[in-house]
Scaffold this active site. Sequence first.
Site, short mmCIF file in Angstrom:
data_model
loop_
_atom_site.label_atom_id
_atom_site.label_comp_id
_atom_site.label_asym_id
_atom_site.label_seq_id
_atom_site.Cartn_x
_atom_site.Cartn_y
_atom_site.Cartn_z
N CYS A 54 0.83 -1.21 0.00
CA CYS A 54 0.00 0.00 0.00
C CYS A 54 0.87 1.26 0.00
O CYS A 54 0.51 2.26 -0.62
CB CYS A 54 -0.92 0.03 1.23
SG CYS A 54 -2.47 -0.86 1.02
N CYS A 56 -5.57 1.64 4.42
CA CYS A 56 -4.42 1.62 3.52
C CYS A 56 -3.37 2.65 3.90
O CYS A 56 -2.26 2.65 3.40
CB CYS A 56 -4.85 1.82 2.07
SG CYS A 56 -5.80 3.32 1.83
S1 SF4 Z 1 -4.83 -2.73 -1.37
FE1 SF4 Z 1 -2.73 -2.20 -0.83
S2 SF4 Z 1 -1.77 -4.22 -0.41
FE2 SF4 Z 1 -3.61 -4.62 -1.60
S3 SF4 Z 1 -2.90 -4.70 -3.76
FE3 SF4 Z 1 -3.67 -2.60 -3.31
S4 SF4 Z 1 -1.86 -1.46 -2.79
FE4 SF4 Z 1 -1.33 -3.65 -2.57
#
Ligand code: SF4
Length: 241
Positions: free
Chosen positions: A129, A237
């Site tokens: 994230c 996030c």
């Molecule tokens: S929510 Fe966060 S951890 Fe999940 S794919 Fe998207 S960026 Fe990556």
Amino acid sequence: MTAAGTARAIQATPELAADADARFEGIADPVEQALAVLRWAGETFGDDFAVTSSMADGLLAHLASRAVPGVHVVFLDTGYHFAETIGTRDWISSVLPITLMNVTPPRTVAEQDAEHGPALHDRDPDLCCSLRKVQPLAAALAGYTAWGSGVRRDEAATRAGTRVVDWDAKRGMVKVNPLAAWTQDDVDAYIAEHQVPVNPLQEIGYASIGCAPCTRPVAPGEDPRAGRWAGRGKTECGLHV
Ligand code: SF4
């Protein structure tokens, strides 16, 4: 009413945010409150104001485009979105008078996989994230003085204290949350009345929509955000905390 396109040289401060919050908090009607907050942000910050959208629906974009025609709408195109979310983005940007700001991370998913190994979202979702959401949003918002999000108090305990106008100390910006006081009934009523585009995933149980690997549908009556990072001990996030 001020159209986006007019830059204003005004300094964002915690006092400015607190004054505005006190002024708008008392507006009882949720639609009037949201429009008043958005108009104020547009008139105060001009081109230096943008809202973000996850493209779960076009609610905030619809309200913002009424208050600030041409408003910049920032979408974090993480590379992991459902096709339905990308379709909703294109739908919203084609029917509403907004300026879509599509933000992509510096590295593609393939480049991230090569550097960190595949499926980083399963092994270290906070890092994923950070790389694909938090850092790209920080870079995108660096060009603005104020930003708006669709965060609502009733979405999660972590969001219960959300103010309609707040000071984002981490970024040194004013943050407006025009939907802070809205309930799900308010959302449903506005969407139905104005025929606002809605991500079709909502029809099959996706109450809160993020990246595909980290989002599952929820059962009727279940916490809407229970479908985000399910089983990973993560609830946010990092964009709004
Ligand atoms: S929510 Fe966060 S951890 Fe999940 S794919 Fe998207 S960026 Fe990556």
